[in-house]
Design a protein around this motif. Sequence first.
Motif, PDB file in Angstrom:
ATOM      1  N   LEU A  68     -13.614  -3.371   8.325  1.00  0.00           N
ATOM      2  CA  LEU A  68     -12.635  -3.456   9.403  1.00  0.00           C
ATOM      3  C   LEU A  68     -12.308  -2.057   9.907  1.00  0.00           C
ATOM      4  N   PHE A  73      -4.867  -3.999  13.408  1.00  0.00           N
ATOM      5  CA  PHE A  73      -6.264  -4.396  13.338  1.00  0.00           C
ATOM      6  C   PHE A  73      -6.940  -4.212  14.694  1.00  0.00           C
ATOM      7  N   MET A 129      -8.803  -4.200  -0.638  1.00  0.00           N
ATOM      8  CA  MET A 129      -9.264  -3.512   0.562  1.00  0.00           C
ATOM      9  C   MET A 129      -9.164  -2.018   0.310  1.00  0.00           C
ATOM     10  N   ARG A 130     -10.243  -1.309   0.598  1.00  0.00           N
ATOM     11  CA  ARG A 130     -10.291   0.137   0.398  1.00  0.00           C
ATOM     12  C   ARG A 130     -10.367   0.819   1.758  1.00  0.00           C
ATOM     13  N   PHE A 131      -9.527   1.843   1.932  1.00  0.00           N
ATOM     14  CA  PHE A 131      -9.433   2.544   3.202  1.00  0.00           C
ATOM     15  C   PHE A 131     -10.040   3.937   3.113  1.00  0.00           C
ATOM     16  N   GLY A 132     -10.599   4.390   4.239  1.00  0.00           N
ATOM     17  CA  GLY A 132     -10.946   5.789   4.376  1.00  0.00           C
ATOM     18  C   GLY A 132      -9.697   6.594   4.709  1.00  0.00           C
ATOM     19  N   ALA A 133      -9.860   7.908   4.763  1.00  0.00           N
ATOM     20  CA  ALA A 133      -8.714   8.798   4.997  1.00  0.00           C
ATOM     21  C   ALA A 133      -8.311   8.877   6.456  1.00  0.00           C
ATOM     22  N   PHE A 192       3.481   0.876   2.916  1.00  0.00           N
ATOM     23  CA  PHE A 192       3.242  -0.169   3.907  1.00  0.00           C
ATOM     24  C   PHE A 192       3.079  -1.512   3.211  1.00  0.00           C
ATOM     25  N   ALA A 221       4.444   6.764  13.126  1.00  0.00           N
ATOM     26  CA  ALA A 221       5.653   6.000  12.787  1.00  0.00           C
ATOM     27  C   ALA A 221       5.473   4.495  12.956  1.00  0.00           C
ATOM     28  N   GLU A 222       4.222   4.048  12.982  1.00  0.00           N
ATOM     29  CA  GLU A 222       3.956   2.610  13.033  1.00  0.00           C
ATOM     30  C   GLU A 222       2.969   2.249  11.930  1.00  0.00           C
ATOM     31  N   GLY A 223       2.894   0.960  11.605  1.00  0.00           N
ATOM     32  CA  GLY A 223       1.873   0.518  10.667  1.00  0.00           C
ATOM     33  C   GLY A 223       0.533   0.401  11.366  1.00  0.00           C
ATOM     34  N   PRO A 224      -0.544   0.369  10.577  1.00  0.00           N
ATOM     35  CA  PRO A 224      -1.875   0.181  11.167  1.00  0.00           C
ATOM     36  C   PRO A 224      -1.978  -1.173  11.859  1.00  0.00           C
ATOM     37  N   LYS A 262      -3.881   3.436  14.164  1.00  0.00           N
ATOM     38  CA  LYS A 262      -2.499   3.705  13.755  1.00  0.00           C
ATOM     39  C   LYS A 262      -1.894   4.772  14.663  1.00  0.00           C
ATOM     40  N   PHE A 287       0.318  -5.362   9.340  1.00  0.00           N
ATOM     41  CA  PHE A 287       1.112  -4.368   8.625  1.00  0.00           C
ATOM     42  C   PHE A 287       2.525  -4.248   9.181  1.00  0.00           C
ATOM     43  N   GLY A 288       3.458  -3.919   8.294  1.00  0.00           N
ATOM     44  CA  GLY A 288       4.794  -3.542   8.698  1.00  0.00           C
ATOM     45  C   GLY A 288       4.816  -2.080   9.145  1.00  0.00           C
ATOM     46  N   PRO A 289       5.984  -1.593   9.607  1.00  0.00           N
ATOM     47  CA  PRO A 289       6.078  -0.232  10.143  1.00  0.00           C
ATOM     48  C   PRO A 289       6.135   0.857   9.082  1.00  0.00           C
ATOM     49  N   PHE A 339      -8.660   4.133  11.021  1.00  0.00           N
ATOM     50  CA  PHE A 339      -9.035   3.960   9.619  1.00  0.00           C
ATOM     51  C   PHE A 339     -10.157   2.941   9.512  1.00  0.00           C
ATOM     52  N   GLY A 373      -2.905  12.883   4.466  1.00  0.00           N
ATOM     53  CA  GLY A 373      -4.330  13.166   4.549  1.00  0.00           C
ATOM     54  C   GLY A 373      -5.215  12.181   3.810  1.00  0.00           C
ATOM     55  N   MET A 374      -4.624  11.117   3.324  1.00  0.00           N
ATOM     56  CA  MET A 374      -5.395  10.136   2.545  1.00  0.00           C
ATOM     57  C   MET A 374      -5.328   8.777   3.217  1.00  0.00           C
ATOM     58  N   GLY A 375      -6.241   7.913   2.792  1.00  0.00           N
ATOM     59  CA  GLY A 375      -6.181   6.536   3.251  1.00  0.00           C
ATOM     60  C   GLY A 375      -5.143   5.743   2.475  1.00  0.00           C
ATOM     61  N   LEU A 376      -4.949   4.509   2.880  1.00  0.00           N
ATOM     62  CA  LEU A 376      -4.008   3.640   2.180  1.00  0.00           C
ATOM     63  C   LEU A 376      -4.601   3.187   0.854  1.00  0.00           C
ATOM     64  N   GLN A 402      -5.460  -7.909   8.049  1.00  0.00           N
ATOM     65  CA  GLN A 402      -4.099  -7.885   7.540  1.00  0.00           C
ATOM     66  C   GLN A 402      -3.168  -7.344   8.616  1.00  0.00           C
ATOM     67  N   TYR A 416      -8.993  -0.127  11.736  1.00  0.00           N
ATOM     68  CA  TYR A 416      -7.587  -0.201  12.095  1.00  0.00           C
ATOM     69  C   TYR A 416      -7.223   1.042  12.894  1.00  0.00           C
ATOM     70  N   TYR A 454       0.847  -1.186   0.000  1.00  0.00           N
ATOM     71  CA  TYR A 454       0.000   0.000   0.000  1.00  0.00           C
ATOM     72  C   TYR A 454       0.887   1.242   0.000  1.00  0.00           C
TER      73      TYR A 454
END
Lengths: 112, 110
Positions: free
Chosen positions: B34, B46, B98-102, A90, B41-44, B38, A103-105, B89, A40-43, A101, B36, A35
């Motif tokens: 789902l 669940f 998978m589609r994410f919001g902002a 990501f 400096a880290e990933g999301p 966040k 996620f990595g950092p 998120f 300001g946006m989603g993934l 899912q 998530y 991703y």
Amino acid sequence: NAGVTQTPKFRILKIGQSMTLQCAQDMNHNYMYWYRQDPGMGLKLIYYSVGAGITDKGEVPNGYNVSRSTTEDFPLRLELAAPSQTSVYFCASSSPGHNEQFFGPGTRLTVL
Amino acid sequence: DQQVKQNSPSLSVQEGRISILNCDYTNSMFDYFLWYKKYPAEGPTFLISISSIKDKNEDGRFTVFLNKSAKHLSLHIVPSQPGDSAVYFCAAKPGNDMRFGAGTRLTVKP
């Protein structure tokens, strides 16, 4: 378990340079994903893979390439970096039949 | 074409009160949703999910509600704690995509 690991954490590229973002997971997950997240946006999904040797395009694949030679690794290749590819990248993985899912950092990439 | 929308970029609540984060979607093919969380400096990570065949799923302090007719889901956190401060998120799945919001930045004040 280390989970999902990504290298490097940060990188600055010049326009036209190429690089590979590395992603590895030790959870024996079949599915892996890349991703990008813009401010300001989603993934947004770039590419995904449901197993070694199988890859498919996501929502925003242009300018990127992937390969999946092993279950553990899923590198993302940028061939000709452009400023529009400045983003945080990501990597994620999941098991078949499981929707969440891991996620990595992330890798923060700047193209100047 | 943003198929998953989180219209509130930020939300601030007092510790101990309820936090309600909202999410709207446009694609009726989405069959799994789902949330998530966040940290910087880290990933999301669940948090909680819900299938389209259900209208509520609860896990401790977190509850997700799904209103299919309105194409709307919400995440309730009760009681909110300062450690819940993060970006949340909403995500929706049609198959492997998978589609994410902002995202919505939640701040819980002590």
